[in-house]
Write an enzyme that holds these catalytic residues in place. Structure first.
Site, PDB file in Angstrom:
ATOM      1  N   CYS A 172     -76.361 -39.016   6.702  1.00  0.00           N
ATOM      2  CA  CYS A 172     -77.258 -37.866   6.602  1.00  0.00           C
ATOM      3  C   CYS A 172     -76.854 -36.825   7.654  1.00  0.00           C
ATOM      4  CB  CYS A 172     -78.702 -38.339   6.750  1.00  0.00           C
ATOM      5  SG  CYS A 172     -79.969 -37.101   6.397  1.00  0.00           S
ATOM      6  N   ASP A 225     -77.673 -37.550  -5.433  1.00  0.00           N
ATOM      7  CA  ASP A 225     -78.184 -37.049  -4.157  1.00  0.00           C
ATOM      8  C   ASP A 225     -78.671 -35.612  -4.338  1.00  0.00           C
ATOM      9  OD1 ASP A 225     -78.597 -36.110  -1.560  1.00  0.00           O
ATOM     10  OD2 ASP A 225     -76.910 -37.240  -0.743  1.00  0.00           O
ATOM     11  N   HIS A 250     -79.625 -40.169  -2.293  1.00  0.00           N
ATOM     12  CA  HIS A 250     -79.494 -39.949  -0.861  1.00  0.00           C
ATOM     13  C   HIS A 250     -80.050 -41.164  -0.112  1.00  0.00           C
ATOM     14  CE1 HIS A 250     -78.906 -37.344   2.595  1.00  0.00           C
ATOM     15  NE2 HIS A 250     -80.098 -37.682   3.058  1.00  0.00           N
TER      16      HIS A 250
END
Length: 273
Positions: free
Chosen positions: A130, A192, A223
């Protein structure tokens, strides 16, 4: 391998009153107190449970792993919880209040610390998820980083990291700041929503146009599919295991062995069946 955990509070030039706490997880081989290992950086919203477990697995394979507390300018080194007040509000607020220069300083201080440790052999790799994926991407600008494996890195395609939501990550790639340096791996889930297809295409094209040695993996996942805690139904343990093995192959090849300096081969591969 067995592992141990400690931490170092390192002074920051940009945040003089708030040092950065860097947690270090190291492998231990009983009977070999002078053993030295390659090293890796792992970064995300502070050092949460999933990050510490992920870093511990890397360390158990023979790497000294450093995990910086990314938001030391704003609060202590405790992990930010994966709830609305923590992750959504504080984490996302800090992410765009902190300057890009401060993120880069954190990476430099982390690498400096690793290379100073007696159990590190000075060969450095980086990884992160991330936000940490973007920071591992930027760590690849440092020539000391021989490989970076970036999991679902956010904000690269939109250049929206840091204060003012305006970073220069892809612009620096275009200028050649990542060319003839370490190897890069970009891993994204095709579902994502944080990095849509056009964003992934932009990242891939920019890296290829700059001749950055990069493997670009797109998998069937959302994600945060690595996060084994509060994943909101997105954690894929089997896929995580497969990609962890892929990452270890990259680390073993690039920092696990001393292959000497990289020399770019100018000959094109022969076209054979």
């Amino acid at each position: 391998m067995l592992i141990t955990k400690t931490y170092h509070d390192v002074p920051s030039n940009l945040s003089k009153e708030r040092p950065i706490r860097i947690f270090v997880i190291s492998p231990v081989v009983p009977g070999y107190p002078q053993a030295r290992f390659p090293a890796g950086c792992s970064e995300i919203y502070q050092v949460t449970g999933p990050v510490e477990r992920f870093a511990g697995q890397i360390a158990s394979h023979g790497y000294v792993v450093a995990c910086p507390s990314s938001f030391h300018e704003f609060e202590g080194p405790e992990p930010i919880p994966y709830d609305a007040e923590g992750r959504t509000d504080r984490g996302n607020m800090y992410k765009i209040e902190k300057t890009v220069e401060a993120y880069d300083e954190d990476a430099t201080l982390t690498i400096d610390l690793l290379t100073s440790l007696p159990n590190c052999n000075g060969r450095i790799a980086a990884t992160g998820m991330c936000l940490g994926g973007h920071l591992a991407f930027r760590a690849a600008f440092d020539a000391r980083v021989l490989s970076s494996v970036c999991f679902f890195a956010t904000d690269i395609h939109g250049a929206t990291l840091g204060r003012g939501k305006k970073d220069d990550s892809l612009e620096r790639v275009r200028k050649g700041d990542m060319t003839r340096k370490g190897e890069l791996v970009m891993i994204f889930g095709k579902q994502d929503t944080h990095v849509p297809r056009l964003g992934r295409d932009l990242i891939r094209t920019t890296l290829e146009d700059a001749n950055v040695p990069c493997s670009f993996l797109e998998v069937q996942a959302q994600h945060a599919f690595i996060r084994d805690e509060s994943s909101k139904g997105r954690w894929d343990a089997a896929l995580t295991r497969s990609l962890f093995t892929f990452m270890l192959e990259v680390f073993e090849r690039t920092v696990g062995r001393d292959l000497g300096p990289r020399i770019d081969e100018k000959e094109k591969p022969e076209h054979v069946c």
